[in-house]
Motif scaffolding. Structure first.
Motif, short mmCIF file in Angstrom:
data_model
loop_
_atom_site.label_atom_id
_atom_site.label_comp_id
_atom_site.label_asym_id
_atom_site.label_seq_id
_atom_site.Cartn_x
_atom_site.Cartn_y
_atom_site.Cartn_z
N ILE A 28 8.10 99.64 -40.59
CA ILE A 28 8.15 98.52 -41.53
C ILE A 28 7.66 98.96 -42.91
O ILE A 28 8.05 98.40 -43.92
CB ILE A 28 7.30 97.35 -41.01
CG1 ILE A 28 7.81 96.92 -39.65
CG2 ILE A 28 7.35 96.17 -41.94
CD1 ILE A 28 6.81 96.12 -38.89
N TYR A 81 8.58 101.20 -44.65
CA TYR A 81 9.70 101.54 -45.54
C TYR A 81 10.05 100.38 -46.46
O TYR A 81 10.59 100.59 -47.54
CB TYR A 81 10.93 101.94 -44.73
CG TYR A 81 10.81 103.30 -44.10
CD1 TYR A 81 10.44 104.41 -44.87
CD2 TYR A 81 11.06 103.50 -42.75
CE1 TYR A 81 10.31 105.65 -44.31
CE2 TYR A 81 10.94 104.75 -42.17
CZ TYR A 81 10.56 105.83 -42.96
OH TYR A 81 10.44 107.06 -42.40
N TYR A 82 9.74 99.16 -46.02
CA TYR A 82 10.02 98.00 -46.87
C TYR A 82 9.26 98.09 -48.18
O TYR A 82 9.62 97.46 -49.16
CB TYR A 82 9.60 96.71 -46.16
CG TYR A 82 10.69 96.12 -45.31
CD1 TYR A 82 11.95 95.92 -45.83
CD2 TYR A 82 10.45 95.75 -44.00
CE1 TYR A 82 12.95 95.38 -45.05
CE2 TYR A 82 11.43 95.20 -43.21
CZ TYR A 82 12.68 95.02 -43.75
OH TYR A 82 13.68 94.50 -42.98
N PHE A 83 8.17 98.89 -48.17
CA PHE A 83 7.38 98.98 -49.38
C PHE A 83 8.21 99.49 -50.55
O PHE A 83 7.97 99.10 -51.70
CB PHE A 83 6.17 99.91 -49.16
CG PHE A 83 5.35 100.07 -50.40
CD1 PHE A 83 4.57 99.03 -50.86
CD2 PHE A 83 5.40 101.24 -51.14
CE1 PHE A 83 3.84 99.15 -52.02
CE2 PHE A 83 4.67 101.38 -52.30
CZ PHE A 83 3.88 100.33 -52.74
N LEU A 84 9.19 100.35 -50.26
CA LEU A 84 10.02 100.90 -51.34
C LEU A 84 10.76 99.79 -52.08
O LEU A 84 10.90 99.82 -53.30
CB LEU A 84 11.01 101.91 -50.76
CG LEU A 84 10.36 103.15 -50.14
CD1 LEU A 84 11.40 104.01 -49.46
CD2 LEU A 84 9.62 103.94 -51.20
N VAL A 85 11.24 98.81 -51.32
CA VAL A 85 11.96 97.69 -51.95
C VAL A 85 10.97 96.71 -52.57
O VAL A 85 11.12 96.27 -53.71
CB VAL A 85 12.84 96.97 -50.90
CG1 VAL A 85 13.59 95.83 -51.56
CG2 VAL A 85 13.81 97.95 -50.27
#
Lengths: 117, 192
Positions: free
Chosen positions: B160, B162-166
């Protein structure tokens, strides 16, 4: 009132903005360029894997968790959630997923749908 | 007669001294009361703003993207009232609107986001590198990060993050917007 006029935005702020956005864009580009098409999809509820499906077979699956229900649809190699009884419906609005590592998450139901190899 | 004259200026001075002491004490009292009242007003304003925002749902592809209007109040409180009132306002706002419009899950996620956000903003303010806009950007990004941490723990799934990138991109834009707005408001409205 003779407040000293505090600056609202400075060069430091703009550098910070550009830095954070560049970092994120670079990360996304890296992720997308490294993404492989996935082969299977796993359904996890509350940290426990409960079901796994191949992506190349169209099916519809209803997940009944202690917190509620989600209907997962696999069609043409992409996975989406067609309906759910959660309050925010974020999982339903989520665009379909098909690459390894992509997820659809339903926070209220503690449900994670993840594409794996 | 002469004694009386002698004593009089002394007692006058004493009296005056006591009066100034009293008035300064009174001023402090008003300050404290004013602070309490302002905390209440700020909490109410933050609640209204987060309710307004929930009325206009802007849903993008990824969950968690939002403007964070309530953060406007947090930032102004942090700059104008100090750290302690800011924590009181934020926690009060989250628990009250959580009970009124949300549930326990919402409260936990919001508290985690607000805690990390206020911590980062207070620390960044100490260094004086960034203006209110930079503080707001870092606060927004920290807010997203705090909520992602909870999501990772609750869902037991590290991917999850990876959501930090967005969320980092959306948080930066929203944070910049809110920061500039807060700067403009603080220029034109005086609290003391």
């Amino acid at each position: 009132m003779s407040d000293k006029k505090d600056k609202i935005i400075s060069i430091g702020d703009i550098a910070l903005m550009i830095g954070v956005i560049a970092f994120c864009v670079a990360g996304i580009i890296l992720l997308v360029s490294n993404s492989k098409p996935g082969g299977n999809v796993t359904v996890t509820v509350d940290g426990e894997a409960i079901e796994s499906f191949p992506l190349n077979k169209d099916t519809e699956y209803s997940v009944n968790t202690d917190n509620g229900m989600n209907i997962i649809v696999i069609k043409d190699g992409v996975v989406s959630v067609s309906n759910a009884d959660c309050p925010d419906k974020i999982c339903v609005q989520h665009p379909p997923i098909d690459s390894e590592g992509e997820t659809i998450i339903c926070l209220p139901h503690k449900l994670v749908i993840e594409i794996v190899e | 007669m002469s004694r009386f004259l002698e004593e009089n200026p002394k007692s006058n001075m004493k009296e005056r001294h006591e009066r100034t002491l009293e008035s300064s004490r009174k001023k402090e009292q008003i300050k404290g009361n004013k602070l309490t009242a302002l905390c209440g007003v700020f909490t109410a304003l933050a609640m209204i703003l987060s309710y307004l925002e929930s009325l206009v749902p802007i849903t993008f592809a990824v969950p968690g993207i939002k403007l964070g209007l309530a953060n406007l109040v947090t930032i102004i409180a942090l700059h104008k009232l100090g750290l302690k009132p800011t924590i009181i306002i934020s926690v009060g706002r989250i628990i009250l609107s959580g009970i009124l419009f949300g549930n326990v899950t919402v409260i936990i996620y919001s508290l985690a986001g607000a805690a990390l956000s206020i911590l980062v903003m207070a620390l960044v303010r100490l260094f004086k590198i960034f203006t209110v806009t930079g503080v707001s950007i870092l606060g927004a990004v920290a807010h997203n990060l705090g909520q992602l941490f909870v999501a990772v723990i609750v869902l037991e799934n590290v991917n999850i993050m990876y959501y930090f990138l967005v969320l980092g991109i959306s948080g930066t834009i929203a944070g910049a917007f809110i920061g500039i707005l807060a700067g403009m408001i603080m220029r034109n409205i005086h609290f003391r």
